[in-house]
Design an enzyme around this catalytic site. Structure first.
Site, mmCIF file in Angstrom:
data_model
loop_
_atom_site.group_PDB
_atom_site.id
_atom_site.type_symbol
_atom_site.label_atom_id
_atom_site.label_comp_id
_atom_site.label_asym_id
_atom_site.label_seq_id
_atom_site.Cartn_x
_atom_site.Cartn_y
_atom_site.Cartn_z
ATOM 1 N N LYS A 206 0.869 -1.195 -0.113
ATOM 2 C CA LYS A 206 -0.060 -0.106 -0.162
ATOM 3 C C LYS A 206 0.979 1.311 -0.151
ATOM 4 O O LYS A 206 0.799 2.322 -0.915
ATOM 5 C CB LYS A 206 -0.792 -0.047 1.168
ATOM 6 C CG LYS A 206 -1.623 1.352 1.560
ATOM 7 C CD LYS A 206 -2.653 1.807 0.308
ATOM 8 C CE LYS A 206 -2.675 3.118 0.473
ATOM 9 N NZ LYS A 206 -3.599 3.822 -0.700
ATOM 10 N N CYS A 260 -3.063 11.690 1.417
ATOM 11 C CA CYS A 260 -2.332 10.506 1.309
ATOM 12 C C CYS A 260 -1.073 10.474 0.817
ATOM 13 O O CYS A 260 0.066 10.323 1.599
ATOM 14 C CB CYS A 260 -3.049 9.496 0.383
ATOM 15 S SG CYS A 260 -4.674 8.933 1.104
HETATM 16 N N1 LIG Z 1 -8.660 9.834 1.526
HETATM 17 C C1 LIG Z 1 -8.262 8.844 0.512
HETATM 18 O O1 LIG Z 1 -8.317 9.083 -0.718
HETATM 19 C C2 LIG Z 1 -7.715 7.497 1.116
HETATM 20 C C3 LIG Z 1 -7.249 6.560 0.275
HETATM 21 C C4 LIG Z 1 -6.422 5.312 0.536
HETATM 22 C C5 LIG Z 1 -6.119 5.173 1.858
HETATM 23 N N2 LIG Z 1 -6.630 6.076 2.860
HETATM 24 C C6 LIG Z 1 -6.313 6.061 4.200
HETATM 25 O O2 LIG Z 1 -7.440 5.756 4.898
HETATM 26 C C7 LIG Z 1 -7.381 6.108 6.183
HETATM 27 C C8 LIG Z 1 -8.687 7.286 6.517
HETATM 28 O O3 LIG Z 1 -8.835 8.111 5.579
HETATM 29 P P1 LIG Z 1 -9.793 9.239 5.323
HETATM 30 O O4 LIG Z 1 -9.445 10.152 4.297
HETATM 31 O O5 LIG Z 1 -10.993 8.518 5.170
HETATM 32 O O6 LIG Z 1 -9.729 9.857 6.664
HETATM 33 P P2 LIG Z 1 -10.704 10.786 7.287
HETATM 34 O O7 LIG Z 1 -10.209 11.933 8.271
HETATM 35 O O8 LIG Z 1 -11.876 11.400 6.130
HETATM 36 O O9 LIG Z 1 -11.815 10.120 8.329
HETATM 37 C C9 LIG Z 1 -11.565 9.485 9.651
HETATM 38 C C10 LIG Z 1 -13.031 9.765 10.476
HETATM 39 O O10 LIG Z 1 -12.601 8.899 11.569
HETATM 40 C C11 LIG Z 1 -13.440 9.610 12.479
HETATM 41 N N3 LIG Z 1 -12.706 9.470 13.852
HETATM 42 C C12 LIG Z 1 -11.417 9.908 14.259
HETATM 43 N N4 LIG Z 1 -11.225 9.723 15.539
HETATM 44 C C13 LIG Z 1 -12.371 8.800 15.802
HETATM 45 C C14 LIG Z 1 -12.624 7.786 17.045
HETATM 46 N N5 LIG Z 1 -11.939 7.856 18.028
HETATM 47 N N6 LIG Z 1 -13.817 7.382 17.017
HETATM 48 C C15 LIG Z 1 -14.754 7.346 15.888
HETATM 49 N N7 LIG Z 1 -14.340 8.202 14.926
HETATM 50 C C16 LIG Z 1 -13.392 8.790 14.620
HETATM 51 C C17 LIG Z 1 -13.274 11.375 11.962
HETATM 52 O O11 LIG Z 1 -14.435 11.873 12.504
HETATM 53 C C18 LIG Z 1 -13.477 11.063 10.530
HETATM 54 O O12 LIG Z 1 -14.704 10.834 10.207
HETATM 55 C C19 LIG Z 1 -6.274 6.974 6.179
HETATM 56 O O13 LIG Z 1 -5.252 5.992 7.044
HETATM 57 C C20 LIG Z 1 -5.770 7.276 4.972
HETATM 58 O O14 LIG Z 1 -4.420 7.389 4.830
HETATM 59 C C21 LIG Z 1 -7.333 7.391 2.400
#
Ligand SMILES: NC(=O)c1ccc[n+]([C@@H]2O[C@H](COP(=O)([O-])OP(=O)(O)OC[C@H]3O[C@@H](n4cnc5c(N)ncnc54)[C@H](O)[C@@H]3O)[C@@H](O)[C@H]2O)c1
Length: 422
Positions: A206, A260
């Protein structure tokens, strides 16, 4: 169990995933601690743009297959717990696992035999084994036999979830004997081919998927800066490299960042065998806004009181995601030059001006995001009509095919040939 699967963290990755599971007939509990996010979803509104997601949300809510909670401990009501929390980096070049640790601590008192915890977040090598060890340390259960832990990395690009979820190979790195098989029982529901591997190989696959992209884009960005130094045209050099050459090709320059790419390289850099190599890649990409500001100054002189229009706030074309966008860095740098900055973006939530208002009387216009809306000759004509006579246009994306990073509007109009109602 009340639910088949709980998804903790309903962000850009977690929410579409939760919806996709529910759309496949699973009973899903979505968990997030952000009240405004939960409120929007409860009201049937997607908190961000994701093609098809609005319809799926309506469908699964109407079918009663998607419920919500703010408490991570409620995830224990499901057989499968999928963690889709954010994993930022500390400025110490180190993954910040605090959200994942805090949710694990909430879950620990409720976990029991047969529960499966799947890490969907992007994580540094070794994190899946750490999570497995953390559970074993606090529970009298063996991971891989009594409870299950796997890394199932998300490689789908935001904005393409429902298109790619069914087709992109789903990598699974399970801990111990059976975790991979248990994770496959769940993720096979999405319909994509499953590829089983070890946890650390899944983690490496990844982060190196993203490192490859980050480094690939740094090369044309560095070439763009070199070309300015030698008074050469980067797009012509790129064409010379790529034209009819059978061994790969170089990408085009642009703003390379986003939540990311900007941080995932640090998960390798933490324990790198070539310390600094990927930091240099990052510095090239992060240096593009300053390179453009300096290029404008070389052509227009001091930017004090000059009007500069920035087109695009999102980190990439076609998204409303502004997180870690270099457009914001560009704006900060322009403001530090005492320029008057106007901004237009048709997609983001941050209020911006209309295109006409943003470019009005501008001395310079920078295409910070190559949104499709910007790339028509009609938009270029609109810019030329609204801005100052022969304003400078900065277009590292080659949005209009004029192949000029810095050019004045008259030259661009001639090159693009917009005269006849294009
Ligand atoms: N955004 C992308 O395009 C993408 C693509 C591939 C991988 N990722 C990976 O996926 C993961 C998530 O990314 P994202 O962009 O969805 O993040 P994001 O910040 O959009 O989502 C995280 C969510 O978790 C919630 N949260 C935080 N702490 C919490 C807790 N204690 N309890 C419950 N909810 C909680 C936040 O309110 C938020 O809604 C990361 O590791 C990122 O690197 C993201």
């Amino acid at each position: 169990m009340s639910y088949d699967v709980a998804v903790i963290g309903l962000g850009r990755i977690g929410l579409p995933l939760a919806l996709a599971f529910a759309d496949q007939g699973l009973r899903v509990l979505g968990i997030d601690n952000a009240q405004d996010r939960l409120g929007a979803i409860r009201d049937g509104r997607m908190p961000f743009r994701e093609p098809e997601a609005d319809e799926v949300l309506q469908r699964v809510q109407a079918a009663g297959r998607f419920e919500l909670s703010e408490r991570a401990s409620d995830a224990a009501q499901a057989d499968h717990v999928v963690i889709t929390l954010g994993t930022p980096t500390f400025s110490h070049i180190e993954i910040d696992l605090s959200d994942i640790r805090s949710v694990l601590d909430d879950l620990l008192p409720h976990l029991r035999a047969d529960h499966a915890v799947h890490l969907r977040s992007t994580i540094a090598p070794g994190t899946t084994e750490f999570v497995a060890g953390y559970l074993e340390k606090h529970l009298d259960l063996r991971v891989g036999e009594d409870v299950f832990v796997a890394h199932v990395p998300e490689r789908i690009a935001a904005g393409r979830f429902f298109e790619e979820a069914k087709s992109l190979p789903c990598i699974i790195g399970g801990v111990g004997e059976r975790s991979g098989e248990v994770a496959a029982d769940l993720f096979a529901k999405l319909g994509a081919p499953i590829v089983q591997t070890t946890p650390v190989q899944a983690e490496l696959a990844k982060i190196w998927t993203n490192i490859l992209r980050y480094a690939n884009f740094a090369l044309p960005n560095l070439l763009m800066m070199d070309c300015e130094q030698y008074d050469a045209n980067v797009f012509e050099v790129i064409d010379l490299i790529n034209r009819d050459y059978p061994r790969g090709g170089i990408a085009l320059p642009g703003f390379t960042a986003g939540t990311c790419l900007r941080k995932d390289f640090a998960f390798s850099e933490e324990r790198s065998n070539a310390p600094g190599m990927l930091l240099a890649v990052s510095r090239v990409n992060e240096g593009v806004p300053l390179f453009l500001v300096q290029g404008i100054k070389r052509r227009l002189g001091s930017l004090r009181d000059k009007r500069v229009a920035v087109l695009g706030l999102a980190f990439k074309a076609g998204t409303d995601d502004e997180r870690d966008s270099l457009a914001h860095k560009l704006i900060r740098l322009l403001e530090r030059e005492l320029a008057d900055v106007a901004v237009h973006d048709p997609l983001v939530d941050t209020p911006t001006q209309s295109l006409q208002d943003a470019v009005l009387d501008a001395d310079a216009i920078v295409v910070a995001t190559n949104h499709p809306e910007f790339c028509s000759p009609a938009t270029l004509r609109l810019i030329a009509e609204g801005a100052k006579r022969d304003a400078l246009v900065v277009d590292p994306w080659n949005a209009w095919g004029a192949a000029q990073v810095f050019a004045h509007t008259d030259e661009l109009l001639a090159l693009v040939g917009t005269g006849a109602g294009a």
